[in-house]
Scaffold this motif. Structure first.
Motif, mmCIF file in Angstrom:
data_model
loop_
_atom_site.group_PDB
_atom_site.id
_atom_site.type_symbol
_atom_site.label_atom_id
_atom_site.label_comp_id
_atom_site.label_asym_id
_atom_site.label_seq_id
_atom_site.Cartn_x
_atom_site.Cartn_y
_atom_site.Cartn_z
ATOM 1 N N PRO A 77 -23.786 -5.291 5.707
ATOM 2 C CA PRO A 77 -23.312 -5.744 6.968
ATOM 3 C C PRO A 77 -23.674 -7.290 7.401
ATOM 4 C CG PRO A 77 -23.857 -3.424 6.910
ATOM 5 C CD PRO A 77 -24.336 -3.998 5.365
ATOM 6 N N ALA A 78 -24.685 -7.773 6.694
ATOM 7 C CA ALA A 78 -25.032 -9.064 7.108
ATOM 8 C C ALA A 78 -23.785 -10.081 6.575
ATOM 9 C CB ALA A 78 -26.357 -9.507 6.165
ATOM 10 N N LEU A 79 -23.005 -9.762 5.801
ATOM 11 C CA LEU A 79 -21.603 -10.480 5.818
ATOM 12 C C LEU A 79 -20.641 -10.572 7.056
ATOM 13 C CD1 LEU A 79 -20.408 -9.023 2.287
ATOM 14 C CD2 LEU A 79 -21.394 -11.101 2.516
ATOM 15 N N LEU A 80 -20.966 -9.752 7.957
ATOM 16 C CA LEU A 80 -20.063 -9.804 9.125
ATOM 17 C C LEU A 80 -21.123 -9.879 10.494
ATOM 18 C CD1 LEU A 80 -17.828 -6.895 8.566
ATOM 19 C CD2 LEU A 80 -17.452 -9.153 8.246
ATOM 20 N N PRO A 81 -22.031 -11.123 10.355
ATOM 21 C CA PRO A 81 -22.890 -11.271 11.419
ATOM 22 C C PRO A 81 -22.410 -11.117 12.787
ATOM 23 C CG PRO A 81 -22.255 -13.505 10.529
ATOM 24 C CD PRO A 81 -21.501 -12.209 9.671
ATOM 25 N N PHE A 82 -21.250 -11.261 13.115
ATOM 26 C CA PHE A 82 -20.549 -11.332 14.571
ATOM 27 C C PHE A 82 -20.652 -10.064 14.993
ATOM 28 C CE2 PHE A 82 -17.509 -11.848 11.238
ATOM 29 C CZ PHE A 82 -16.641 -10.876 11.400
ATOM 30 N N LEU A 83 -20.751 -9.026 14.195
ATOM 31 C CA LEU A 83 -20.670 -7.390 14.591
ATOM 32 C C LEU A 83 -22.021 -6.870 14.399
ATOM 33 C CD1 LEU A 83 -17.612 -6.195 12.427
ATOM 34 C CD2 LEU A 83 -17.735 -6.931 15.047
ATOM 35 N N ASP A 84 -22.322 -5.877 15.348
ATOM 36 C CA ASP A 84 -23.655 -4.976 15.170
ATOM 37 C C ASP A 84 -23.460 -4.383 13.930
ATOM 38 O OD1 ASP A 84 -22.984 -2.027 15.659
ATOM 39 O OD2 ASP A 84 -21.817 -3.212 17.039
ATOM 40 N N TYR A 85 -24.871 -3.911 13.586
ATOM 41 C CA TYR A 85 -24.966 -3.563 12.296
ATOM 42 C C TYR A 85 -23.985 -2.140 11.837
ATOM 43 C CZ TYR A 85 -26.926 -1.620 7.814
ATOM 44 O OH TYR A 85 -27.213 -0.839 6.506
ATOM 45 N N ALA A 86 -24.053 -1.289 12.441
ATOM 46 C CA ALA A 86 -23.153 -0.248 12.378
ATOM 47 C C ALA A 86 -21.824 -0.490 12.475
ATOM 48 C CB ALA A 86 -23.544 1.174 13.403
ATOM 49 N N THR A 87 -21.132 -1.132 13.496
ATOM 50 C CA THR A 87 -19.654 -1.535 13.329
ATOM 51 C C THR A 87 -19.361 -2.355 12.173
ATOM 52 O OG1 THR A 87 -19.727 -1.547 15.652
ATOM 53 C CG2 THR A 87 -18.082 -2.648 14.614
ATOM 54 N N ALA A 88 -20.293 -3.167 11.756
ATOM 55 C CA ALA A 88 -19.865 -4.021 10.375
ATOM 56 C C ALA A 88 -20.074 -3.137 9.141
ATOM 57 C CB ALA A 88 -21.126 -4.918 10.325
ATOM 58 N N PHE A 89 -20.751 -2.022 8.979
ATOM 59 C CA PHE A 89 -20.706 -1.103 8.074
ATOM 60 C C PHE A 89 -19.664 -0.360 8.122
ATOM 61 C CE2 PHE A 89 -21.587 2.693 5.828
ATOM 62 C CZ PHE A 89 -22.516 2.351 4.566
#
Length: 408
Positions: A77-89
């Protein structure tokens, strides 16, 4: 008309509609019946994420029971830093799902391919409910599907991806079972050694999961657990507790049933070894079918059958059905049926499973029975297709001559 046939409108429409519903459930726009399946991501995964970011594995957490490369999935999820962890996952799980569909669609369009595999994936994944997007197993399945599809032409790629997948969640090592070319095995060994050394040197505790796995018990959804579900109605004095990250039975005779499960897995391994020594006919579909049988065997006999394990089976079944010459249609349909029952036993009516009431026992009996039947039929098909004696080749014109009347 030809252009319409080439563009899978129906396939994409069903995939898009079902995946939108899954996303709405994991994002909690709608509530799915039963316990919240997303807590593993928002609580457990995110907690591991914070530890892994410091450069070490969760050494004090016995629920970390995964090979070292699993850290990549947890950190992804660090690949999508503009989202919170759960949403990015959830977004990355969605992309992994789409990747599998694209791979299956590609395989089905090759010579000797069929679109059946794509449909197995499109239909099978939503049968499991939002759990699919709330675990990282869909990401591992994408690696396994890519390995099997690439392996028909590039065995080195299969070997490398199988090794990488095994370091994420062990079971992709079984992809090599039906591969006849040594190059795949060599590349798998080199990749595994190199990556294992890299993880061991870069982060402490890379292989602590081996000890944690050893200490697991009998999980309430496993085949062996049915013994205790029934025994509770006849005075068995054990209990059901959250143990090593899953709901397990604890008490008298649990260790004996867990040992029996390990023995069944050993028997399955022995059968696979005998099959590999006896197999003589290898086709492009053989690696996928052998992997499907092997994963079925080890899933069914395991001390733990978590709902997300079904994602592996749906993915492998889909690859099998991408080949016109494949023999796994009936076992694949049984896996789809087991997937539907799985979402009923978890999360919809998981309280009944934990309580060991007759609804919970019925659901587990049907789901596990379907897996046992799928395992036996798949093993039979694999043996008959690769290891049983081939029928003798018929000489052209032989039948016609035997039917001719004698001249005298």
């Amino acid at each position: 008309m030809a252009g319409t046939r080439r563009f899978p409108v129906g396939l994409l429409a069903v995939w898009g509609a079902t995946r939108l519903v899954l996303l709405l459930f994991v994002l909690k726009v709608f509530r799915f019946p039963g316990p919240d399946v997303t807590s593993d991501v928002s609580v457990i995964y995110q907690g591991w994420y914070e530890i892994l970011r410091t450069g070490t594995y969760p050494l004090d957490d016995v629920t970390w029971q995964y090979p070292p490369a699993a850290a990549l999935a947890i950190l992804s999820p660090a690949l999508l830093p503009f989202l919170d962890y759960a949403t990015a996952f959830f977004a990355l799980a969605f992309l992994a799902d789409l990747t599998v569909l694209a791979l299956l669609r590609y395989a089905g369009r090759r010579p000797g391919g069929t679109p059946r595999g794509s449909w197995v994936w499109v239909v099978g994944v939503p049968l499991l409910g939002p759990t699919v997007y709330a675990r990282y197993d869909v990401m591992v399945t994408a690696v396994a599907v890519a390995a099997l599809i690439a392996g028909t032409r590039h065995p080195r790629v299969l070997g490398a991806l199988a090794a990488f997948g095994a370091l994420v969640k062990v079971w992709p090592a079984l992809l090599l079972l039906g591969v006849a070319r040594r190059r795949a095995w060599v590349f798998a060994a080199v990749t595994a050694v190199a990556l294992a050394a890299l993880f061991a040197l870069s982060m402490p505790g890379a292989f602590a999961f081996l000890t944690f796995q050893r200490d697991r018990g009998t999980e309430v959804e496993s085949l062996g657990a049915l013994v205790f579900h029934v025994a509770r109605h006849f005075g068995w004095e054990g209990e059901v507790l959250l143990h090593y990250g899953s709901v397990e039975f604890l008490g008298p005779y649990v260790s004996a049933v867990s040992t029996a499960a390990l023995l069944l897995s050993a028997v399955a391994f022995g059968w696979l070894v005998v099959w590999r020594l006896r197999a003589r006919r290898f086709g492009p579909h053989t690696p996928a079918e052998a992997a499907f049988v092997a994963v079925l065997m080890f899933t069914t006999t395991s001390r733990v059958i978590s709902p997300q394990y079904m994602v592996w089976l749906v993915g492998l079944a889909a690859v099998c059905l991408c080949f016109r010459a494949g023999r796994m249609t009936v076992p694949a349909c049984l896996v789809l049926a087991a997937s539907l029952v799985t979402v009923l036993e978890f999360p919809v009516w998981f309280a009944h499973v934990v309580a060991s009431d007759w609804l919970g026992i019925l659901l587990l009996s049907v789901r596990n029975g379907l897996l046992v039947l799928a395992t036996l039929l798949a093993a039979l098909e694999l043996w008959q297709g690769t290891a049983s004696p081939a029928p003798p080749a018929q000489v052209p014109g032989q039948t016609a001559r035997t039917k001719e009347p004698l001249s005298s």
